[in-house]
Motif scaffolding. Structure first.
Motif, PDB file in Angstrom:
ATOM      1  N   ASP A  43       0.960  -1.167  -0.129  1.00  0.00           N
ATOM      2  CA  ASP A  43      -0.241   0.061   0.013  1.00  0.00           C
ATOM      3  C   ASP A  43       0.787   1.372   0.049  1.00  0.00           C
ATOM      4  O   ASP A  43       0.613   2.184  -0.588  1.00  0.00           O
ATOM      5  N   LEU A  44       1.901   1.397   1.002  1.00  0.00           N
ATOM      6  CA  LEU A  44       2.886   2.532   0.831  1.00  0.00           C
ATOM      7  C   LEU A  44       3.671   2.664  -0.610  1.00  0.00           C
ATOM      8  O   LEU A  44       3.839   3.729  -0.729  1.00  0.00           O
ATOM      9  N   ALA A  45       3.860   1.774  -1.298  1.00  0.00           N
ATOM     10  CA  ALA A  45       4.508   1.784  -2.310  1.00  0.00           C
ATOM     11  C   ALA A  45       3.720   2.143  -3.525  1.00  0.00           C
ATOM     12  O   ALA A  45       3.935   2.945  -4.355  1.00  0.00           O
ATOM     13  N   SER A  46       2.381   1.934  -3.356  1.00  0.00           N
ATOM     14  CA  SER A  46       1.437   2.276  -4.507  1.00  0.00           C
ATOM     15  C   SER A  46       1.206   3.594  -4.365  1.00  0.00           C
ATOM     16  O   SER A  46       0.751   4.094  -5.468  1.00  0.00           O
ATOM     17  N   LEU A  47       0.967   4.221  -3.355  1.00  0.00           N
ATOM     18  CA  LEU A  47       0.540   5.741  -3.318  1.00  0.00           C
ATOM     19  C   LEU A  47       1.450   6.631  -3.960  1.00  0.00           C
ATOM     20  O   LEU A  47       0.894   7.533  -4.888  1.00  0.00           O
ATOM     21  N   PRO A  48       2.881   6.616  -3.669  1.00  0.00           N
ATOM     22  CA  PRO A  48       3.650   7.759  -4.621  1.00  0.00           C
ATOM     23  C   PRO A  48       3.742   7.254  -6.080  1.00  0.00           C
ATOM     24  O   PRO A  48       3.972   8.100  -6.825  1.00  0.00           O
ATOM     25  N   MET A  49       3.430   6.032  -6.405  1.00  0.00           N
ATOM     26  CA  MET A  49       3.260   5.590  -7.932  1.00  0.00           C
ATOM     27  C   MET A  49       2.048   6.183  -8.549  1.00  0.00           C
ATOM     28  O   MET A  49       2.156   6.922  -9.698  1.00  0.00           O
ATOM     29  N   GLN A  50       1.185   6.496  -7.962  1.00  0.00           N
ATOM     30  CA  GLN A  50      -0.147   6.983  -8.284  1.00  0.00           C
ATOM     31  C   GLN A  50      -0.415   8.466  -8.396  1.00  0.00           C
ATOM     32  O   GLN A  50      -0.974   9.051  -9.065  1.00  0.00           O
ATOM     33  N   ASP A  51       0.418   8.841  -7.243  1.00  0.00           N
ATOM     34  CA  ASP A  51       0.180  10.256  -6.993  1.00  0.00           C
ATOM     35  C   ASP A  51       1.550  11.103  -7.227  1.00  0.00           C
ATOM     36  O   ASP A  51       2.310  11.089  -5.956  1.00  0.00           O
ATOM     37  N   ILE A  52       1.820  11.724  -8.052  1.00  0.00           N
ATOM     38  CA  ILE A  52       3.370  12.467  -8.058  1.00  0.00           C
ATOM     39  C   ILE A  52       3.547  13.506  -7.306  1.00  0.00           C
ATOM     40  O   ILE A  52       4.473  14.215  -7.159  1.00  0.00           O
ATOM     41  N   ARG A  53       2.289  13.935  -6.914  1.00  0.00           N
ATOM     42  CA  ARG A  53       2.362  14.973  -5.845  1.00  0.00           C
ATOM     43  C   ARG A  53       2.921  14.484  -4.446  1.00  0.00           C
ATOM     44  O   ARG A  53       3.272  15.707  -3.566  1.00  0.00           O
ATOM     45  N   ILE A  54       2.821  13.322  -4.163  1.00  0.00           N
ATOM     46  CA  ILE A  54       3.450  12.963  -2.925  1.00  0.00           C
ATOM     47  C   ILE A  54       4.884  12.877  -2.923  1.00  0.00           C
ATOM     48  O   ILE A  54       5.581  11.896  -3.802  1.00  0.00           O
ATOM     49  N   PRO A  55       5.780  13.269  -2.101  1.00  0.00           N
ATOM     50  CA  PRO A  55       7.085  13.172  -2.125  1.00  0.00           C
ATOM     51  C   PRO A  55       7.597  11.744  -2.103  1.00  0.00           C
ATOM     52  O   PRO A  55       6.831  10.793  -1.407  1.00  0.00           O
ATOM     53  N   LEU A  56       8.517  11.482  -2.995  1.00  0.00           N
ATOM     54  CA  LEU A  56       8.966   9.954  -3.165  1.00  0.00           C
ATOM     55  C   LEU A  56       9.602   9.474  -1.665  1.00  0.00           C
ATOM     56  O   LEU A  56       9.320   8.440  -1.293  1.00  0.00           O
ATOM     57  N   ILE A  57      10.019  10.440  -0.740  1.00  0.00           N
ATOM     58  CA  ILE A  57      10.647  10.052   0.386  1.00  0.00           C
ATOM     59  C   ILE A  57       9.616   9.806   1.543  1.00  0.00           C
ATOM     60  O   ILE A  57      10.030   8.902   2.298  1.00  0.00           O
ATOM     61  N   HIS A  58       8.493  10.141   1.146  1.00  0.00           N
ATOM     62  CA  HIS A  58       7.284   9.621   1.999  1.00  0.00           C
ATOM     63  C   HIS A  58       6.828   8.281   1.933  1.00  0.00           C
ATOM     64  O   HIS A  58       6.124   7.776   2.900  1.00  0.00           O
ATOM     65  N   GLY A  59       7.309   7.676   0.805  1.00  0.00           N
ATOM     66  CA  GLY A  59       6.782   6.384   0.671  1.00  0.00           C
ATOM     67  C   GLY A  59       8.152   5.439   1.007  1.00  0.00           C
ATOM     68  O   GLY A  59       7.970   4.223   1.805  1.00  0.00           O
ATOM     69  N   ILE A  60       9.309   5.782   0.851  1.00  0.00           N
ATOM     70  CA  ILE A  60      10.444   5.198   1.183  1.00  0.00           C
ATOM     71  C   ILE A  60      10.820   4.885   2.681  1.00  0.00           C
ATOM     72  O   ILE A  60      10.955   3.956   3.138  1.00  0.00           O
ATOM     73  N   ILE A  61      10.746   6.146   3.519  1.00  0.00           N
ATOM     74  CA  ILE A  61      10.877   5.969   4.852  1.00  0.00           C
ATOM     75  C   ILE A  61       9.655   5.126   5.446  1.00  0.00           C
ATOM     76  O   ILE A  61      10.381   4.332   6.268  1.00  0.00           O
ATOM     77  N   PRO A  62       8.540   5.101   5.341  1.00  0.00           N
ATOM     78  CA  PRO A  62       7.684   4.030   5.917  1.00  0.00           C
ATOM     79  C   PRO A  62       8.085   2.561   5.696  1.00  0.00           C
ATOM     80  O   PRO A  62       8.083   1.889   6.510  1.00  0.00           O
ATOM     81  N   ILE A  63       8.414   2.344   4.460  1.00  0.00           N
ATOM     82  CA  ILE A  63       8.881   0.940   4.056  1.00  0.00           C
ATOM     83  C   ILE A  63      10.177   0.496   4.574  1.00  0.00           C
ATOM     84  O   ILE A  63       9.993  -0.670   5.227  1.00  0.00           O
ATOM     85  N   LEU A  64      11.120   1.441   4.850  1.00  0.00           N
ATOM     86  CA  LEU A  64      12.123   1.238   5.498  1.00  0.00           C
ATOM     87  C   LEU A  64      12.037   1.195   6.922  1.00  0.00           C
ATOM     88  O   LEU A  64      12.600   0.215   7.738  1.00  0.00           O
ATOM     89  N   THR A  65      11.047   1.828   7.431  1.00  0.00           N
ATOM     90  CA  THR A  65      10.649   1.713   9.008  1.00  0.00           C
ATOM     91  C   THR A  65      10.156   0.208   9.241  1.00  0.00           C
ATOM     92  O   THR A  65      10.339  -0.408  10.290  1.00  0.00           O
ATOM     93  N   LEU A  66       9.212  -0.093   8.447  1.00  0.00           N
ATOM     94  CA  LEU A  66       8.599  -1.431   8.387  1.00  0.00           C
ATOM     95  C   LEU A  66       9.606  -2.523   8.560  1.00  0.00           C
ATOM     96  O   LEU A  66       9.710  -3.669   9.162  1.00  0.00           O
ATOM     97  N   LEU A  67      10.556  -2.336   7.565  1.00  0.00           N
ATOM     98  CA  LEU A  67      11.721  -3.425   7.466  1.00  0.00           C
ATOM     99  C   LEU A  67      12.341  -3.503   8.835  1.00  0.00           C
ATOM    100  O   LEU A  67      12.654  -4.588   9.167  1.00  0.00           O
TER     101      LEU A  67
END
Length: 224
Positions: A43-67
Motif C-alpha cells: 500500500d505504501l509503495a502504490s501511493l507515490p506511484m499513483q500520485d506524483i504530488r506525494i514526495p517519494l521520500i514519504h513512501g521510502i521512509i515508511p517502508i524502511l521503517t517497517l523493514l
C-alpha cells in the motif's frame, strides 16, 4: 511520464529488496505480523506511484521503517521463546492419537470440514490413520501418520486389494446426516445399531461418526 517511470522503478526495487531481506517464505507461510507488513508495504509503495504530488521520500521512509520493525521482531523471536509465542503464537495439536481435539478446533476457528479438506489434500482420508495433526503458526497443517501407514504403495508390493472409497460423515456434533445415510444405502436403524454395539446410547453423545474409506464405522464422542 519519465518522472513516473523513475519513481516506479525506485519503489519497485525497494519493495523487492525489502521482501528479500524479510526472508525466503511463500505468502501462505508468512507469520501474521509478516503478512501485515507485506500488505502495508504494498500500500505504501502504490501511493507515490499513483500520485506524483506525494514526495517519494514519504513512501521510502515508511517502508524502511517497517523493514526495521520486522528485523527487530525477528530478533526478539530468536532471543526469547516467550516473545515468539506472543508475537506469532504456538503450534496447535488438532488430532492426537487418532482423536480430534474438539476444544482446540473451536479455538482455532476451524470447522470439521476445513480439517478434513486439509487432511485430504495431504493424502489422508481417515482420522484413525493419523497419530498427530499439528496446525503450525504459518497456517500449514503438519501430519504424522500412525506406525504402519507408510508411503510404499500396494502396487509396488504387488498386493491385490479392494478399491477404497471416500469416507462419509454420518453424525456431526450430535446430528445425524440422513442424506449421507441414504447415499450408502443404510437406515437410521442401522446407525443406531452401530452406536449400540459401541455402548453409545444417543447420537447426541457423538461429536463425529463416519464410515471410513475402508468401510469401517469410526466415531469420536464429545468431550465431557
Amino acid at each position: 511520464m519519465f518522472i513516473v517511470m523513475i519513481r516506479t522503478t525506485i519503489l519497485y526495487a525497494l519493495v523487492v529488496l525489502t521482501m528479500r531481506l524479510m526472508g525466503k517464505r511463500q505468502i501462505g507461510e508468512l507469520e501474521p505480523f509478516e503478512l501485515v507488513i507485506a500488505i502495508m508495504i504494498s500500500d505504501l509503495a502504490s501511493l507515490p506511484m499513483q500520485d506524483i504530488r506525494i514526495p517519494l521520500i514519504h513512501g521510502i521512509i515508511p517502508i524502511l521503517t517497517l523493514l526495521i520493525l520486522q528485523s527487530i521482531i525477528t530478533l526478539l523471536e530468536l532471543k526469547s521463546e516467550k516473545a515468539g509465542a506472543i508475537l506469532t503464537g504456538t503450534p496447535s495439536i488438532l488430532i492426537k492419537h487418532g482423536k480430534i481435539d474438539i476444544k482446540e478446533l473451536r479455538n482455532q476457528r476451524l470447522s470439521f470440514n476445513d480439517l478434513i479438506e486439509e487432511l485430504r489434500l495431504s493424502g489422508y482420508y481417515n482420522i484413525s490413520d493419523i497419530e498427530y495433526a499439528i496446525l503450525e503458526t504459518s497456517g500449514q497443517l503438519s501430519i504424522l501418520p500412525k506406525v504402519g501407514i507408510n508411503p510404499v504403495t500396494k502396487e509396488d508390493l504387488k498386493i491385490n486389494t479392494a478399491q477404497e472409497v471416500l469416507p462419509v460423515t454420518l453424525i456431526l456434533d450430535g446430528k445425524i446426516n440422513i442424506k449421507n445415510l441414504k447415499s450408502i444405502h443404510q437406515t437410521e436403524e442401522w446407525l443406531y445399531n452401530q452406536l449400540k454395539a459401541n455402548n453409545i446410547h444417543s447420537p447426541k453423545e457423538v461429536f463425529l461418526a463416519t464410515k471410513d474409506s475402508k468401510g469401517k464405522f469410526f466415531y469420536q464422542l464429545k468431550d465431557k
